[in-house]
Write a protein that holds these residues in place. Structure first.
Motif, mmCIF file in Angstrom:
data_model
loop_
_atom_site.group_PDB
_atom_site.id
_atom_site.type_symbol
_atom_site.label_atom_id
_atom_site.label_comp_id
_atom_site.label_asym_id
_atom_site.label_seq_id
_atom_site.Cartn_x
_atom_site.Cartn_y
_atom_site.Cartn_z
ATOM 1 N N MET A 7 0.831 -1.191 0.000
ATOM 2 C CA MET A 7 0.000 0.000 0.000
ATOM 3 C C MET A 7 0.874 1.253 0.000
ATOM 4 O O MET A 7 1.919 1.296 0.655
ATOM 5 N N LEU A 8 0.431 2.265 -0.729
ATOM 6 C CA LEU A 8 1.159 3.530 -0.772
ATOM 7 C C LEU A 8 1.275 4.128 0.623
ATOM 8 O O LEU A 8 2.305 4.699 0.980
ATOM 9 N N GLY A 9 0.237 3.978 1.448
ATOM 10 C CA GLY A 9 0.249 4.542 2.793
ATOM 11 C C GLY A 9 1.172 3.834 3.758
ATOM 12 O O GLY A 9 1.387 4.319 4.877
ATOM 13 N N ASP A 10 1.735 2.683 3.362
ATOM 14 C CA ASP A 10 2.630 1.930 4.246
ATOM 15 C C ASP A 10 4.106 2.130 3.915
ATOM 16 O O ASP A 10 4.960 1.541 4.575
ATOM 17 N N LEU A 11 4.413 2.943 2.916
ATOM 18 C CA LEU A 11 5.803 3.027 2.455
ATOM 19 C C LEU A 11 6.720 3.606 3.521
ATOM 20 O O LEU A 11 7.839 3.159 3.688
ATOM 21 N N CYS A 12 6.286 4.627 4.212
ATOM 22 C CA CYS A 12 7.151 5.295 5.184
ATOM 23 C C CYS A 12 6.612 5.186 6.599
ATOM 24 O O CYS A 12 6.955 5.999 7.459
ATOM 25 N N ARG A 13 5.773 4.203 6.844
ATOM 26 C CA ARG A 13 5.187 4.040 8.162
ATOM 27 C C ARG A 13 5.655 2.731 8.779
ATOM 28 O O ARG A 13 6.138 1.842 8.081
ATOM 29 N N PRO A 14 5.525 2.611 10.076
ATOM 30 C CA PRO A 14 5.866 1.333 10.713
ATOM 31 C C PRO A 14 4.907 0.241 10.271
ATOM 32 O O PRO A 14 3.841 0.538 9.727
ATOM 33 N N PRO A 15 5.259 -1.021 10.438
ATOM 34 C CA PRO A 15 4.363 -2.114 10.039
ATOM 35 C C PRO A 15 3.013 -1.992 10.709
ATOM 36 O O PRO A 15 2.852 -1.362 11.753
ATOM 37 N N ARG A 16 2.009 -2.617 10.098
ATOM 38 C CA ARG A 16 0.646 -2.559 10.642
ATOM 39 C C ARG A 16 0.604 -3.134 12.047
ATOM 40 O O ARG A 16 1.226 -4.153 12.329
ATOM 41 N N GLY A 17 -0.149 -2.485 12.886
ATOM 42 C CA GLY A 17 -0.261 -2.933 14.269
ATOM 43 C C GLY A 17 0.689 -2.229 15.213
ATOM 44 O O GLY A 17 0.539 -2.299 16.426
ATOM 45 N N GLU A 18 1.700 -1.520 14.653
ATOM 46 C CA GLU A 18 2.653 -0.790 15.485
ATOM 47 C C GLU A 18 2.356 0.699 15.378
ATOM 48 O O GLU A 18 2.288 1.250 14.289
ATOM 49 N N ALA A 19 2.173 1.355 16.475
ATOM 50 C CA ALA A 19 1.833 2.775 16.492
ATOM 51 C C ALA A 19 3.098 3.620 16.422
ATOM 52 O O ALA A 19 4.122 3.290 17.022
ATOM 53 N N ALA A 20 3.012 4.702 15.673
ATOM 54 C CA ALA A 20 4.125 5.653 15.588
ATOM 55 C C ALA A 20 3.888 6.769 16.604
ATOM 56 O O ALA A 20 2.790 7.302 16.726
ATOM 57 N N THR A 21 4.917 7.121 17.331
ATOM 58 C CA THR A 21 4.786 8.139 18.371
ATOM 59 C C THR A 21 4.934 9.548 17.832
ATOM 60 O O THR A 21 4.512 10.497 18.455
ATOM 61 N N SER A 22 5.542 9.699 16.665
ATOM 62 C CA SER A 22 5.741 11.034 16.113
ATOM 63 C C SER A 22 5.861 10.924 14.598
ATOM 64 O O SER A 22 6.004 9.841 14.037
ATOM 65 N N LEU A 23 5.772 12.096 13.956
ATOM 66 C CA LEU A 23 5.932 12.125 12.503
ATOM 67 C C LEU A 23 7.323 11.649 12.106
ATOM 68 O O LEU A 23 7.500 10.970 11.101
ATOM 69 N N GLU A 24 8.328 11.979 12.893
ATOM 70 C CA GLU A 24 9.691 11.541 12.591
ATOM 71 C C GLU A 24 9.785 10.020 12.606
ATOM 72 O O GLU A 24 10.438 9.411 11.756
#
Length: 266
Positions: A142-159
């Protein structure tokens, strides 16, 4: 059809011609459309059916039902050339190298002559197609997963969301040929951005990129949208023969498009 092909080659030459390319393509498209309607009329006349009125109602009802199923239920992006074009780009630029290597090794193994001939007769294109296969990772990324952590893992910040690699910005064009805005009408559209975090344009506004497989863009689909070379009412820099209104109507009726229908971010 000869006139339209002539217009395409005339437009590619970049020279000034005695007959303007837009006029040539418009007249040729109108003649082709008239020819198609005339052909349908001639075919219906050859049937020469004299049916009672209730039979006409039955035929009309069946035709309306068929039109409903063909025009409403199927996914619009699956019944045009877009999907075929997208899958070919997927195989070329996002291949599953592991599966391709396995297929290549399997296809080059020694086979007895009678088995080879039997397979060649059964499927003459099999030998040429064994090295090209679908790419499961590229088809599901998915395009939305390219720069994000794997599904199920929450990101704490934009960085933290951008730690996985480069931030992909895929440029495309949104067709706005009927816009009254002086910025968009001459070009026939606006620059539409597809990125891992947000999708949109100045004309439509922005929306957070959907990560769900059912509603979001895959990387392969976004790549194909950006590379759509032929589409009604669209052309490079707002120019080209596909911006000709009559040709665009004809292309729309025949569903000749490499572009993509998407929901408005608003």
């Amino acid at each position: 059809m000869i006139g339209n092909v002539w217009g395409f080659f005339q437009a590619r030459s970049g020279k000034k011609h005695l007959v303007p390319t837009g006029l040539l393509v418009g007249v040729a498209s109108a003649l082709l459309f008239f020819g198609l309607v005339l052909l349908v009329f001639m075919l219906t006349r050859t049937l020469n059916l004299n049916l009672p009125w209730h039979a006409d109602i039955l035929i009309f009802g069946v035709a309306a039902l068929v039109l409903f199923f063909i025009g409403w239920i199927p996914e619009a992006n699956y019944v045009s050339l877009h999907r075929f074009y997208r899958d070919r780009l997927l195989e070329l630029f996002l291949p599953d190298l592991k599966i391709i290597q396995e297929r290549m090794l399997k296809s080059t193994q020694y086979q007895p002559l009678h088995i080879f001939l039997r397979n060649a007769i059964a499927d003459p294109f099999k030998a040429a197609y064994t090295r090209v296969t679908s790419s499961c990772p590229g088809d599901t990324t998915m395009l939305g997963d390219l720069c994000r952590p794997p599904r199920g893992e929450a990101a704490t910040s934009l960085e933290a969301m951008l730690l996985r690699g480069p931030y992909h910005i895929i440029n495309s064009n949104i067709v706005l040929m009927a816009s009254q805005h002086p910025r968009y009408r001459p070009r026939g559209g606006d620059n539409f951005i597809l990125s891992p975090l947000f999708c949109g344009s100045r004309a439509t506004g922005w929306k957070q990129t959907d990560r769900s497989p059912g509603n979001g863009f895959t990387l392969a689909t976004a790549m194909a949208i950006s590379g759509a070379a032929v589409n009604p009412n669209a052309g490079p820099g707002g120019e080209g023969v596909t911006r000709q209104p009559v040709l665009s109507v004809l292309m729309g009726l025949l569903n000749l498009r490499l572009g993509y229908w998407a929901g408005n971010p608003k």
